[in-house]
Design a protein around this motif. Sequence first.
Motif, PDB file in Angstrom:
ATOM      1  N   ARG A 146       2.723   7.746  -6.712  1.00 49.18           N
ATOM      2  CA  ARG A 146       2.734   6.954  -7.946  1.00 49.18           C
ATOM      3  C   ARG A 146       1.431   6.183  -8.155  1.00 49.18           C
ATOM      4  NH1 ARG A 146       6.330   9.914  -9.332  1.00 49.18           N
ATOM      5  NH2 ARG A 146       8.548   9.435  -9.227  1.00 49.18           N
ATOM      6  N   LEU A 147       0.837   5.705  -7.049  1.00 46.05           N
ATOM      7  CA  LEU A 147      -0.397   4.921  -7.128  1.00 46.05           C
ATOM      8  C   LEU A 147      -1.426   5.512  -6.171  1.00 46.05           C
ATOM      9  CD1 LEU A 147       1.058   1.286  -7.050  1.00 46.05           C
ATOM     10  CD2 LEU A 147       0.145   2.481  -9.050  1.00 46.05           C
ATOM     11  N   PRO A 148      -2.718   5.382  -6.495  1.00 45.08           N
ATOM     12  CA  PRO A 148      -3.753   5.825  -5.557  1.00 45.08           C
ATOM     13  C   PRO A 148      -3.681   5.030  -4.255  1.00 45.08           C
ATOM     14  CG  PRO A 148      -4.677   5.424  -7.744  1.00 45.08           C
ATOM     15  CD  PRO A 148      -3.282   4.874  -7.761  1.00 45.08           C
ATOM     16  N   PRO A 149      -4.191   5.591  -3.158  1.00 45.98           N
ATOM     17  CA  PRO A 149      -4.179   4.866  -1.879  1.00 45.98           C
ATOM     18  C   PRO A 149      -4.939   3.547  -1.974  1.00 45.98           C
ATOM     19  CG  PRO A 149      -4.777   7.177  -1.573  1.00 45.98           C
ATOM     20  CD  PRO A 149      -4.803   6.926  -3.046  1.00 45.98           C
ATOM     21  N   GLY A 150      -4.581   2.632  -1.099  1.00 43.09           N
ATOM     22  CA  GLY A 150      -5.255   1.343  -1.051  1.00 43.09           C
ATOM     23  C   GLY A 150      -4.277   0.204  -1.195  1.00 43.09           C
ATOM     24  N   GLU A 151      -4.816  -1.011  -1.185  1.00 39.82           N
ATOM     25  CA  GLU A 151      -3.990  -2.207  -1.277  1.00 39.82           C
ATOM     26  C   GLU A 151      -3.766  -2.587  -2.746  1.00 39.82           C
ATOM     27  OE1 GLU A 151      -3.990  -6.147   1.315  1.00 39.82           O
ATOM     28  OE2 GLU A 151      -5.549  -6.226  -0.242  1.00 39.82           O
ATOM     29  N   TRP A 152      -2.506  -2.790  -3.087  1.00 38.98           N
ATOM     30  CA  TRP A 152      -2.121  -3.169  -4.451  1.00 38.98           C
ATOM     31  C   TRP A 152      -1.334  -4.472  -4.415  1.00 38.98           C
ATOM     32  CZ3 TRP A 152      -3.077  -0.494  -9.060  1.00 38.98           C
ATOM     33  CH2 TRP A 152      -3.724   0.733  -8.908  1.00 38.98           C
ATOM     34  N   GLY A 153      -1.610  -5.346  -5.367  1.00 39.24           N
ATOM     35  CA  GLY A 153      -0.753  -6.488  -5.577  1.00 39.24           C
ATOM     36  C   GLY A 153       0.391  -6.088  -6.488  1.00 39.24           C
ATOM     37  N   TYR A 154       1.472  -6.806  -6.413  1.00 45.63           N
ATOM     38  CA  TYR A 154       2.579  -6.531  -7.335  1.00 45.63           C
ATOM     39  C   TYR A 154       3.254  -7.834  -7.742  1.00 45.63           C
ATOM     40  CZ  TYR A 154       5.915  -7.386  -3.529  1.00 45.63           C
ATOM     41  OH  TYR A 154       6.634  -7.977  -2.526  1.00 45.63           O
ATOM     42  N   LEU A 155       3.793  -7.832  -8.932  1.00 45.40           N
ATOM     43  CA  LEU A 155       4.652  -8.915  -9.390  1.00 45.40           C
ATOM     44  C   LEU A 155       6.048  -8.335  -9.565  1.00 45.40           C
ATOM     45  CD1 LEU A 155       2.443 -10.800 -12.013  1.00 45.40           C
ATOM     46  CD2 LEU A 155       2.627 -11.146  -9.548  1.00 45.40           C
ATOM     47  N   GLY A 156       7.034  -9.027  -9.024  1.00 43.11           N
ATOM     48  CA  GLY A 156       8.408  -8.554  -9.090  1.00 43.11           C
ATOM     49  C   GLY A 156       9.160  -9.200 -10.238  1.00 43.11           C
ATOM     50  N   THR A 157      10.143 -10.014  -9.898  1.00 44.60           N
ATOM     51  CA  THR A 157      10.957 -10.665 -10.925  1.00 44.60           C
ATOM     52  C   THR A 157      10.216 -11.848 -11.534  1.00 44.60           C
ATOM     53  OG1 THR A 157      12.999 -10.028  -9.806  1.00 44.60           O
ATOM     54  CG2 THR A 157      13.143 -11.824 -11.390  1.00 44.60           C
ATOM     55  N   LEU A 158      10.093 -11.834 -12.851  1.00 42.43           N
ATOM     56  CA  LEU A 158       9.605 -12.993 -13.607  1.00 42.43           C
ATOM     57  C   LEU A 158      10.761 -13.480 -14.458  1.00 42.43           C
ATOM     58  CD1 LEU A 158       7.394 -14.900 -14.797  1.00 42.43           C
ATOM     59  CD2 LEU A 158       6.954 -13.100 -16.480  1.00 42.43           C
TER      60      LEU A 158
ATOM     61  N   SER B   5       0.860  -1.183   0.000  1.00 40.24           N
ATOM     62  CA  SER B   5       0.000   0.000   0.000  1.00 40.24           C
ATOM     63  C   SER B   5       0.894   1.231   0.000  1.00 40.24           C
ATOM     64  CB  SER B   5      -0.910   0.013   1.237  1.00 40.24           C
ATOM     65  OG  SER B   5      -1.754  -1.118   1.245  1.00 40.24           O
ATOM     66  N   PRO B   6       0.620   2.214  -0.856  1.00 34.73           N
ATOM     67  CA  PRO B   6       1.433   3.433  -0.853  1.00 34.73           C
ATOM     68  C   PRO B   6       1.411   4.100   0.520  1.00 34.73           C
ATOM     69  CG  PRO B   6       0.006   3.361  -2.788  1.00 34.73           C
ATOM     70  CD  PRO B   6      -0.429   2.248  -1.884  1.00 34.73           C
ATOM     71  N   VAL B   7       2.579   4.404   1.028  1.00 37.04           N
ATOM     72  CA  VAL B   7       2.726   5.054   2.326  1.00 37.04           C
ATOM     73  C   VAL B   7       3.602   6.281   2.135  1.00 37.04           C
ATOM     74  CG1 VAL B   7       3.580   4.812   4.690  1.00 37.04           C
ATOM     75  CG2 VAL B   7       2.504   2.868   3.560  1.00 37.04           C
ATOM     76  N   SER B   8       3.255   7.366   2.778  1.00 33.45           N
ATOM     77  CA  SER B   8       4.016   8.599   2.654  1.00 33.45           C
ATOM     78  C   SER B   8       5.497   8.341   2.899  1.00 33.45           C
ATOM     79  CB  SER B   8       3.505   9.637   3.661  1.00 33.45           C
ATOM     80  OG  SER B   8       4.254  10.824   3.577  1.00 33.45           O
ATOM     81  N   GLY B   9       6.321   8.773   1.945  1.00 30.71           N
ATOM     82  CA  GLY B   9       7.763   8.619   2.092  1.00 30.71           C
ATOM     83  C   GLY B   9       8.345   7.417   1.382  1.00 30.71           C
ATOM     84  N   ASP B  10       7.507   6.449   0.934  1.00 29.16           N
ATOM     85  CA  ASP B  10       8.077   5.306   0.235  1.00 29.16           C
ATOM     86  C   ASP B  10       8.027   5.521  -1.273  1.00 29.16           C
ATOM     87  OD1 ASP B  10       5.561   4.658  -0.738  1.00 29.16           O
ATOM     88  OD2 ASP B  10       5.347   2.807   0.407  1.00 29.16           O
ATOM     89  N   ALA B  11       8.550   4.545  -2.019  1.00 32.17           N
ATOM     90  CA  ALA B  11       8.706   4.704  -3.461  1.00 32.17           C
ATOM     91  C   ALA B  11       7.376   4.770  -4.198  1.00 32.17           C
ATOM     92  CB  ALA B  11       9.549   3.556  -4.025  1.00 32.17           C
ATOM     93  N   LEU B  12       6.308   4.267  -3.602  1.00 34.13           N
ATOM     94  CA  LEU B  12       4.999   4.274  -4.270  1.00 34.13           C
ATOM     95  C   LEU B  12       4.198   5.542  -3.989  1.00 34.13           C
ATOM     96  CD1 LEU B  12       3.705   0.611  -3.831  1.00 34.13           C
ATOM     97  CD2 LEU B  12       4.781   1.651  -5.832  1.00 34.13           C
ATOM     98  N   ALA B  13       4.619   6.322  -3.015  1.00 37.64           N
ATOM     99  CA  ALA B  13       3.880   7.540  -2.675  1.00 37.64           C
ATOM    100  C   ALA B  13       3.878   8.488  -3.872  1.00 37.64           C
ATOM    101  CB  ALA B  13       4.524   8.224  -1.470  1.00 37.64           C
TER     102      ALA B  13
END
Length: 300
Positions: free
Chosen positions: A221-233, A211-219
């Motif tokens: 970049r994405l709307p608030p809320g829970e996001w799934g992510y896929l990393g290395t494939l 979830s985007p949190v103030s100060g992290d890399a997603l702040a």
Amino acid sequence: MTSTAGQQRARFAALDPLLPPPPPLPPGDPVEAGGAAGTIAHVRFASGSWQRLWSPARLQILSAILPLDAGAGMSALLSAWRERIALADTAPDSSCTVTWPSRDVVVARALLDHGLAPQLALAVRAPAKGAAHTVSGVTVRDSTHGDLEEITDLRFEELRYTSFVGHGVVRPGAKALLAEEVRRGLHFGGRVWIAEEEGVTVGMVTGGKRSPVSGDALAGRLPPGEWGYLGTLAVTAAARSRGIGRALTAVAHDELFSPSLRGTFVSYNPTNPLSPVFWHRQGYRPLWTTWAVSPAAALR
């Protein structure tokens, strides 16, 4: 909020409904030109750090608030930035970057004209379960601690490939750093799905929820809320083009899905001949693009 910042907020909302309101400019050296305002943050990653596998040792990161004529504003800001670079230490193993909404083609034109190239895309997908896909003779399962060596080998293979087409850097000790990252991820509950064929690991994908949190890399970049992510494939070279990557992502999407999920996101290299086509076919589309140029190239 200044009028220019308000214009940028409205412009972002019109460009893409998934863009969150732009945050205030982060700390950094101030730069102004052509009605645009920005800051330049200087980042240096320690020798032997994990970050140096995916980045030059030094970064100059430009953030901007652009006027109504966004293309001209970005062009003026980049010219002013170029003058700053000319007066600064243009050390090797460094890069200048700007991250901007992917759909803003007017600004993209200015970035191209100033020699920047797309380096990384943050792409999003609407929340949905994965469409079931199987490959004859291949099984997809959750990883265990016993898979550490195979996961590390696949991640190292992916790093080597990325070093040719994107931002990966194969540095001394890279494999040991990858092994430690895999070990830490497995210990703290990170999800890794493995594809096996006749007992041999032929692919893997990492994932989880954030979830985007103030100060992290997603702040910002994405709307608030829970996001799934896929990393290395990663799929071994001998097993590619058989649908194994699709089978892995289908399982990951299915297991990450929940009714409260805002969507899922991935990062990929736009210049990679495999990644963009693959991820777009899985339902992803670019939201943000990171553009980069080396200081030496910026002064040509």
